[in-house]
Design a protein around this motif. Structure first.
Motif, PDB file in Angstrom:
ATOM      1  N   LYS A   1      16.659 103.127  17.180  1.00  0.00           N
ATOM      2  CA  LYS A   1      15.855 103.600  16.138  1.00  0.00           C
ATOM      3  C   LYS A   1      17.183 103.926  14.867  1.00  0.00           C
ATOM      4  O   LYS A   1      18.061 104.437  15.359  1.00  0.00           O
ATOM      5  N   GLY A   2      16.985 103.472  13.755  1.00  0.00           N
ATOM      6  CA  GLY A   2      17.983 103.643  12.895  1.00  0.00           C
ATOM      7  C   GLY A   2      19.041 102.662  12.635  1.00  0.00           C
ATOM      8  O   GLY A   2      19.750 102.779  11.754  1.00  0.00           O
ATOM      9  N   HIS A   3      18.903 101.796  13.540  1.00  0.00           N
ATOM     10  CA  HIS A   3      19.949 100.567  13.539  1.00  0.00           C
ATOM     11  C   HIS A   3      19.236  99.542  12.415  1.00  0.00           C
ATOM     12  O   HIS A   3      18.099  99.101  13.013  1.00  0.00           O
ATOM     13  N   SER A   4      19.844  98.944  11.771  1.00  0.00           N
ATOM     14  CA  SER A   4      19.245  97.608  11.069  1.00  0.00           C
ATOM     15  C   SER A   4      20.249  96.336  11.084  1.00  0.00           C
ATOM     16  O   SER A   4      20.117  95.542  10.347  1.00  0.00           O
ATOM     17  N   HIS A   5      21.341  96.594  11.970  1.00  0.00           N
ATOM     18  CA  HIS A   5      22.228  95.337  12.123  1.00  0.00           C
ATOM     19  C   HIS A   5      21.863  94.780  13.675  1.00  0.00           C
ATOM     20  O   HIS A   5      22.077  95.828  14.465  1.00  0.00           O
ATOM     21  N   VAL A   6      21.787  93.794  13.869  1.00  0.00           N
ATOM     22  CA  VAL A   6      21.532  93.236  15.103  1.00  0.00           C
ATOM     23  C   VAL A   6      22.472  92.013  15.310  1.00  0.00           C
ATOM     24  O   VAL A   6      22.880  91.257  14.551  1.00  0.00           O
ATOM     25  N   TYR A   7      22.981  91.861  16.559  1.00  0.00           N
ATOM     26  CA  TYR A   7      24.014  90.695  16.914  1.00  0.00           C
ATOM     27  C   TYR A   7      23.414  90.138  18.344  1.00  0.00           C
ATOM     28  O   TYR A   7      23.017  90.842  18.952  1.00  0.00           O
ATOM     29  N   TRP A   8      23.461  88.829  18.420  1.00  0.00           N
ATOM     30  CA  TRP A   8      22.911  88.124  19.463  1.00  0.00           C
ATOM     31  C   TRP A   8      24.483  87.619  20.251  1.00  0.00           C
ATOM     32  O   TRP A   8      25.090  86.674  19.559  1.00  0.00           O
ATOM     33  N   TYR A   9      24.621  87.777  21.443  1.00  0.00           N
ATOM     34  CA  TYR A   9      25.582  87.175  22.164  1.00  0.00           C
ATOM     35  C   TYR A   9      24.892  86.262  23.443  1.00  0.00           C
ATOM     36  O   TYR A   9      23.953  86.957  24.027  1.00  0.00           O
ATOM     37  N   ARG A  10      25.857  85.401  24.078  1.00  0.00           N
ATOM     38  CA  ARG A  10      25.123  84.532  25.191  1.00  0.00           C
ATOM     39  C   ARG A  10      26.316  84.515  26.167  1.00  0.00           C
ATOM     40  O   ARG A  10      27.542  84.840  25.840  1.00  0.00           O
ATOM     41  N   GLN A  11      25.996  84.816  27.459  1.00  0.00           N
ATOM     42  CA  GLN A  11      26.843  84.866  28.499  1.00  0.00           C
ATOM     43  C   GLN A  11      26.430  83.649  29.432  1.00  0.00           C
ATOM     44  O   GLN A  11      25.413  83.994  30.334  1.00  0.00           O
ATOM     45  N   LEU A  12      27.373  82.776  29.783  1.00  0.00           N
ATOM     46  CA  LEU A  12      27.103  81.863  30.839  1.00  0.00           C
ATOM     47  C   LEU A  12      27.614  82.626  32.116  1.00  0.00           C
ATOM     48  O   LEU A  12      28.403  83.375  32.066  1.00  0.00           O
ATOM     49  N   PRO A  13      27.062  82.026  33.178  1.00  0.00           N
ATOM     50  CA  PRO A  13      27.612  82.443  34.513  1.00  0.00           C
ATOM     51  C   PRO A  13      29.173  82.720  34.809  1.00  0.00           C
ATOM     52  O   PRO A  13      29.975  81.585  34.361  1.00  0.00           O
TER      53      PRO A  13
ATOM     54  N   GLY B   1      39.186  93.666  12.254  1.00  0.00           N
ATOM     55  CA  GLY B   1      38.399  94.619  11.355  1.00  0.00           C
ATOM     56  C   GLY B   1      38.579  94.410  10.139  1.00  0.00           C
ATOM     57  O   GLY B   1      37.603  94.678   9.268  1.00  0.00           O
ATOM     58  N   SER B   2      39.547  93.586   9.676  1.00  0.00           N
ATOM     59  CA  SER B   2      39.779  93.343   8.285  1.00  0.00           C
ATOM     60  C   SER B   2      39.218  91.926   7.937  1.00  0.00           C
ATOM     61  O   SER B   2      38.522  91.339   8.842  1.00  0.00           O
ATOM     62  N   GLY B   3      39.014  91.648   6.870  1.00  0.00           N
ATOM     63  CA  GLY B   3      38.492  90.190   6.368  1.00  0.00           C
ATOM     64  C   GLY B   3      36.996  89.986   6.297  1.00  0.00           C
ATOM     65  O   GLY B   3      36.470  89.118   6.208  1.00  0.00           O
ATOM     66  N   GLY B   4      36.167  91.257   6.474  1.00  0.00           N
ATOM     67  CA  GLY B   4      35.006  91.176   6.569  1.00  0.00           C
ATOM     68  C   GLY B   4      34.045  90.824   7.761  1.00  0.00           C
ATOM     69  O   GLY B   4      32.911  90.644   7.614  1.00  0.00           O
ATOM     70  N   SER B   5      34.896  90.439   8.842  1.00  0.00           N
ATOM     71  CA  SER B   5      34.166  90.161  10.152  1.00  0.00           C
ATOM     72  C   SER B   5      34.288  91.156  11.308  1.00  0.00           C
ATOM     73  O   SER B   5      34.548  90.897  12.282  1.00  0.00           O
ATOM     74  N   ASN B   6      34.187  92.353  10.729  1.00  0.00           N
ATOM     75  CA  ASN B   6      34.504  93.593  11.754  1.00  0.00           C
ATOM     76  C   ASN B   6      33.406  93.776  12.563  1.00  0.00           C
ATOM     77  O   ASN B   6      33.287  94.794  13.264  1.00  0.00           O
ATOM     78  N   TYR B   7      32.371  92.769  12.562  1.00  0.00           N
ATOM     79  CA  TYR B   7      31.138  93.087  13.496  1.00  0.00           C
ATOM     80  C   TYR B   7      31.317  92.138  14.751  1.00  0.00           C
ATOM     81  O   TYR B   7      30.502  92.191  15.728  1.00  0.00           O
ATOM     82  N   LYS B   8      32.300  91.054  14.746  1.00  0.00           N
ATOM     83  CA  LYS B   8      32.411  89.823  15.742  1.00  0.00           C
ATOM     84  C   LYS B   8      33.337  90.321  16.714  1.00  0.00           C
ATOM     85  O   LYS B   8      34.468  90.744  16.500  1.00  0.00           O
ATOM     86  N   LEU B   9      32.898  90.461  17.985  1.00  0.00           N
ATOM     87  CA  LEU B   9      33.743  90.614  19.100  1.00  0.00           C
ATOM     88  C   LEU B   9      34.066  89.385  19.860  1.00  0.00           C
ATOM     89  O   LEU B   9      33.195  88.430  20.070  1.00  0.00           O
ATOM     90  N   THR B  10      35.285  89.093  20.344  1.00  0.00           N
ATOM     91  CA  THR B  10      35.633  88.023  21.362  1.00  0.00           C
ATOM     92  C   THR B  10      35.980  88.520  22.597  1.00  0.00           C
ATOM     93  O   THR B  10      36.789  89.452  22.594  1.00  0.00           O
TER      94      THR B  10
END
Lengths: 114, 115
Positions: free
Chosen positions: A27-39, B95-104
């Motif tokens: 609730k209150g979050h408007s940003h969503v990220y999808w990640y994939r995890q292989l075995p 965190g810089s460069g506008g991609s502070n949302y992407k994790l590796t």
């Protein structure tokens, strides 16, 4: 405040079918990220969406995969004509702003293609 | 390609011992690091984070150390408990460069705590 909700938790599809994975952000979050995890692998970034906008889809395969986050309702990750290599766990995370520091992950959807 | 990796894929410790999980990263531009815990069948759970302007940060029973010279990150868990058994991932972010949302993410270390 419920966490990030993903459904279904487990999904089995035959090769060639479509898979639809849903993610309801916190609730209150408007940003969503999808990640994939292989075995036995780490998570790989797929796509970042805000309401009605795809911000970064650099991790999405060029074909068969699409994502949306409509104004109303959950975010959807859609995989058309699934193949065995699509079998993986798909995780969704959400945040109030577009910052990883504030992101929470859901329990994931485990897709098995038979 | 992969810029974050783990030295040890598995770690087995006795209950009550301290655990140390290591992680190497190769992207010198990364300026934010997170450790996650993932229990079987669940999503990653945030444990602790550290920014590149720090070399140590402590939480409850956990400490993260960052050595930027050798691009190395470690997670120390004090008095390890059976409930700590899980796969632990380090993740990096620019965190810089506008991609502070992407994790590796790295590949993870499986920690098993023996009673």
């Amino acid at each position: 405040n419920a966490g990030v909700m993903q459904n279904p938790r487990h999904l089995v599809r035959r090769r060639g079918q479509e898979a639809r994975l849903r993610c309801s952000p916190m609730k209150g979050h408007s940003h969503v990220y999808w990640y994939r995890q292989l075995p036995e692998e780490g998570l790989k970034f797929m796509v970042y969406l805000q309401k009605e906008n795809i911000i970064d889809e650099s991790g999405m395969p060029k074909e068969r995969f699409s994502a949306e986050f409509p104004k109303e309702g959950p975010s959807i990750l859609r995989i058309q004509q699934v193949v065995r290599g699509d079998s993986a766990a798909y995780f969704c995370a959400s945040s109030p702003q577009g910052r990883t520091t504030e992101a929470f992950f859901g329990q994931g959807t485990r897709l098995t293609v038979v | 390609g992969e810029s974050v990796g783990l030295h040890l894929p598995t770690l087995s410790v006795q209950e009550g011992d301290n655990s140390i999980i290591n992680c190497a990263y190769s992207n010198s531009a990364s300026d934010y690091f997170i450790w996650y815990k993932q229990e079987s069948g669940k999503g990653p759970q945030f444990i602790i984070d550290i920014r590149s302007n720090m070399d140590k940060r402590q939480g409850q029973r956990v400490t993260v150390l960052l050595n930027k010279t050798v691009k190395h990150l470690s997670l120390q868990i004090a008095a390890t408990q059976p409930g700590d058994s899980a796969v632990y991932f380090c993740a990096e972010n620019i965190g810089s460069g506008g991609s502070n949302y992407k994790l590796t993410f790295g590949k993870g270390t499986l920690l098993t705590v023996n009673p």
